[in-house]
Design an enzyme around this catalytic site. Sequence first.
Site, PDB file in Angstrom:
ATOM      1  NE  ARG A  15      27.390 -20.765  13.854  1.00  0.00           N
ATOM      2  CZ  ARG A  15      27.669 -20.459  15.096  1.00  0.00           C
ATOM      3  NH1 ARG A  15      27.001 -21.020  16.100  1.00  0.00           N
ATOM      4  NH2 ARG A  15      28.605 -19.610  15.398  1.00  0.00           N
ATOM      5  N   GLY A  16      30.384 -22.957  14.087  1.00  0.00           N
ATOM      6  CA  GLY A  16      31.178 -22.518  15.238  1.00  0.00           C
ATOM      7  C   GLY A  16      32.382 -23.446  15.343  1.00  0.00           C
TER       8      GLY A  16
ATOM      9  CD  GLN B  58      26.612 -16.810  11.595  1.00  0.00           C
ATOM     10  OE1 GLN B  58      26.336 -15.651  11.293  1.00  0.00           O
ATOM     11  NE2 GLN B  58      27.331 -17.590  10.818  1.00  0.00           N
TER      12      GLN B  58
ATOM     13  CG  ASP C 131      36.045 -19.448  12.803  1.00  0.00           C
ATOM     14  OD1 ASP C 131      35.580 -18.362  13.193  1.00  0.00           O
ATOM     15  OD2 ASP C 131      35.373 -20.481  12.686  1.00  0.00           O
TER      16      ASP C 131
ATOM     17  CE  LYS D 170      30.654 -16.068  10.576  1.00  0.00           C
ATOM     18  NZ  LYS D 170      30.780 -16.812   9.286  1.00  0.00           N
TER      19      LYS D 170
END
EC number: 5.3.1.23
Length: 354
Positions: free
Chosen positions: A45-46, A204, A245, A256
Amino acid sequence: MIDALSFKNGTFRYLDQRFLPLQEIHVETKDHQEAIEAIKTLAVRGAPLIGASAGYTVVLGINEYTGDKAGFPAYFEKLIADVNASRPTAVNLFFATKKMQAVYDANFENDSLETIFAKMTDMAHKIYNDEVDNCDKIARHGVDLIKRDFADVLKTRKLNVLTHCNTGTLACCGIGTALGVIRLAYEEGLIERVISAESRPLLQGLRLTAWELEHDGIPFASISDSSSAILMQRGMIDFAVTGADRITANGDTANKIGTFAHAISAKYHGLPFYIAAPVSTIDITMAKGTEIPIEERNADELRKIFGTQVATPTTPVVNYAFDVTPGTLIRGIITEKEAVVGNYNEGLAKVVNA
Ligand code: MRU
């Protein structure tokens, strides 16, 4: 350096981030469907790491192909569509599949499948390596901007920085975007302490950023997401920096869920709020943030905490994975090309087209 992801001899190897920090499980696969599942479940992820994973997933997919050249276009079209359907918000994923598509488009007519596959594999490695290099450049531009913005304060004391989610090696291949800026700023003696917001529901910040900071010996404290306002009110935070993102032409930034609330608080308290992200995260095909598709995830991510039921199974839930911070709340967008401040429509178009 944390070994988050690699691709060797046709094998995609990743650190399954769902089990961190309690277990370090590395998974190896040659199956592109398994790699897609890893992206969907946030095992990887990321935004930049999703982009690199998408490139390697396409390579796994083409390596699995056993048909002839005539049958390949239909197979490839479905492969790209399947990878694109894995997560909707991080534009790095689409950036990577477009790069793979471009290699195919440029070479399909004249080259053998073997040659095309070799060129696509080179492109996937390039996507990964570029993200590693980008992080170092972002860190430099970010630290220079912070030094300028806090020139007076830094004469007498160090700074406390808020960050959200995880933007480090686990998210980016290299030293990280926002966390890369923080790492370099700490190395250069600018940082007193990092405040890391936990990033509910998948934590996270609490699980991954805290793990990376502890690993590096950088002083930090984790907070619940809703604590940032009181820390700002008490003078315990000087500025915030997060990743992104997707950034639209006007600087609106998806990140996020929870990022927007920190940015509103920062504005209220007169504190600069920065975004650090590679140019691959900028999507100038979108004019503003309302156009960004926001991923909604499974209700059980909220109703359960690490498998333990904490609400009734029928509790109605809204579970947006991301929110959009208006560009007007952002002091600067730090990219590998430069830190863009002021007019984002002009500045972001310039870095994208440079
Ligand atoms: O759902 P995730 O964990 O993939 O979300 C990650 C984030 O929102 C990060 O802040 C963002 O991708 C930037 S990573 C450098």
